[in-house]
Design an enzyme around this catalytic site. Structure first.
Site, short mmCIF file in Angstrom:
data_model
loop_
_atom_site.label_atom_id
_atom_site.label_comp_id
_atom_site.label_asym_id
_atom_site.label_seq_id
_atom_site.Cartn_x
_atom_site.Cartn_y
_atom_site.Cartn_z
CE LYS A 116 -3.32 2.84 2.50
NZ LYS A 116 -3.96 3.12 3.70
N GLY A 177 -8.48 8.92 9.52
CA GLY A 177 -8.56 9.20 10.69
C GLY A 177 -9.81 10.35 11.36
CB ALA A 203 -8.62 7.38 4.42
N GLY A 204 -11.74 8.35 6.21
CA GLY A 204 -13.13 8.11 6.80
C GLY A 204 -13.62 8.38 6.84
CB THR A 226 -9.13 5.32 12.48
OG1 THR A 226 -8.34 5.47 12.45
CG2 THR A 226 -9.44 6.27 13.77
#
Length: 274
Positions: A116, A177, A203-204, A226
């Site tokens: 990644k 996050g 992400a998010g 997260t």
């Protein structure tokens, strides 16, 4: 009384294929931000994921909270996705990717060339560098890596990365996050429509409803860390995210009804009682 069995043949899905390797789960998870290894293991198991990303630098340097991380999971059951988190330049990311490949080999995955790719010079918003990412991707592809690049939701960059040989593209839904959800839906939709490699929204995502939304748009997979690791009950959230990923994928395959500006009765208007 006759038992009605579901038409399971209509619910079957094709596997997720990345660089020629097949996966039945379309949810990837991470190993960061967990309170302890037990919560991490329980959450990964509960989520049903098969791909788990690991920050190479944190393992290599035995960063606090990551000592023994490489040995904490069963890599006979999970596919490792080494990541270049913490790298600010293309050159740095290339070096760390090479370390990641060696780390995977040491942990028993001799044929693992996945990486990644993260090139993030911005410490405040953690937004990826498009130029550095492309430069690193070009070199890593030449070295035989299956590159999964983390990018802003930029359709032109996504297509360029695909053209240089990346195995997927991984547009962010919102900053890492942040839990803000899918803030770049229009651009992600364009990426999905034009991609011939898997699109992984990364992400998010903060809630299962947001995970389902991304899959309903046609994303091939999700990477969520997260929102699971920092939940009050990480294992329960892991399970919820796994279920939402499946539900969103099924909804996409089923085909939603068109959005209309007016009501449309579900019961027939003919034959009504006067």
């Amino acid at each position: 009384m006759q038992t009605l069995e579901p038409q399971t043949q209509t619910l079957q899905d094709t596997p997720l294929v990345i660089a020629g390797r097949s996966f039945s789960s379309r949810l990837m998870t991470g190993t960061g931000k967990y309170r302890n290894f037990d919560q991490m293991r329980q959450s990964i198991t509960a989520s049903g994921c098969q791909i788990v990303t690991v920050a190479v630098r944190r393992v290599q340097t035995n960063a606090p909270g990551h000592e023994g991380l490489g040995e904490a999971l069963d890599w006979n059951q999970l596919w490792m996705l080494p990541n270049t988190a913490g790298c600010q330049t293309a050159e740095d990311a290339i070096r760390v990717a090479r370390l990641g490949r060696e780390m995977a080999k040491l942990l028993g995955q001799e044929d693992n060339n996945f990486v990644k790719l993260e090139v993030i010079p911005d410490a405040k918003y953690l937004l990826p560098d498009p130029i550095g990412t492309l430069q690193a991707a070009e070199q890593l592809v030449k070295e035989g890596f299956a590159v999964l690049p983390y990018i802003n939701a930029d359709p032109l960059l996504a297509k360029r990365l695909e053209e240089v040989g990346c195995a997927t593209v991984m547009p962010l839904g919102s900053p890492i996050g942040s839990g803000q959800g899918i803030k770049n839906a229009a651009n992600i939709q364009i990426i999905i429509e034009n991609a011939t490699v898997p699109v992984v929204v990364d992400a998010g995502i903060g809630t299962p409803s947001e995970a389902a939304q991304a899959m309903e748009m046609g994303a091939d997979a999700l990477l969520i860390n997260t929102a699971i690791a920092q939940a009050q009950n990480p294992a329960m959230m892991g399970r919820a995210m796994g279920m939402a990923t499946e539900a969103g994928r099924m909804a996409y395959l089923a085909g939603r009804i068109p959005v209309k500006a007016i009501a449309s009765a579900s019961s027939p208007l003919t034959g009504t009682i006067a």
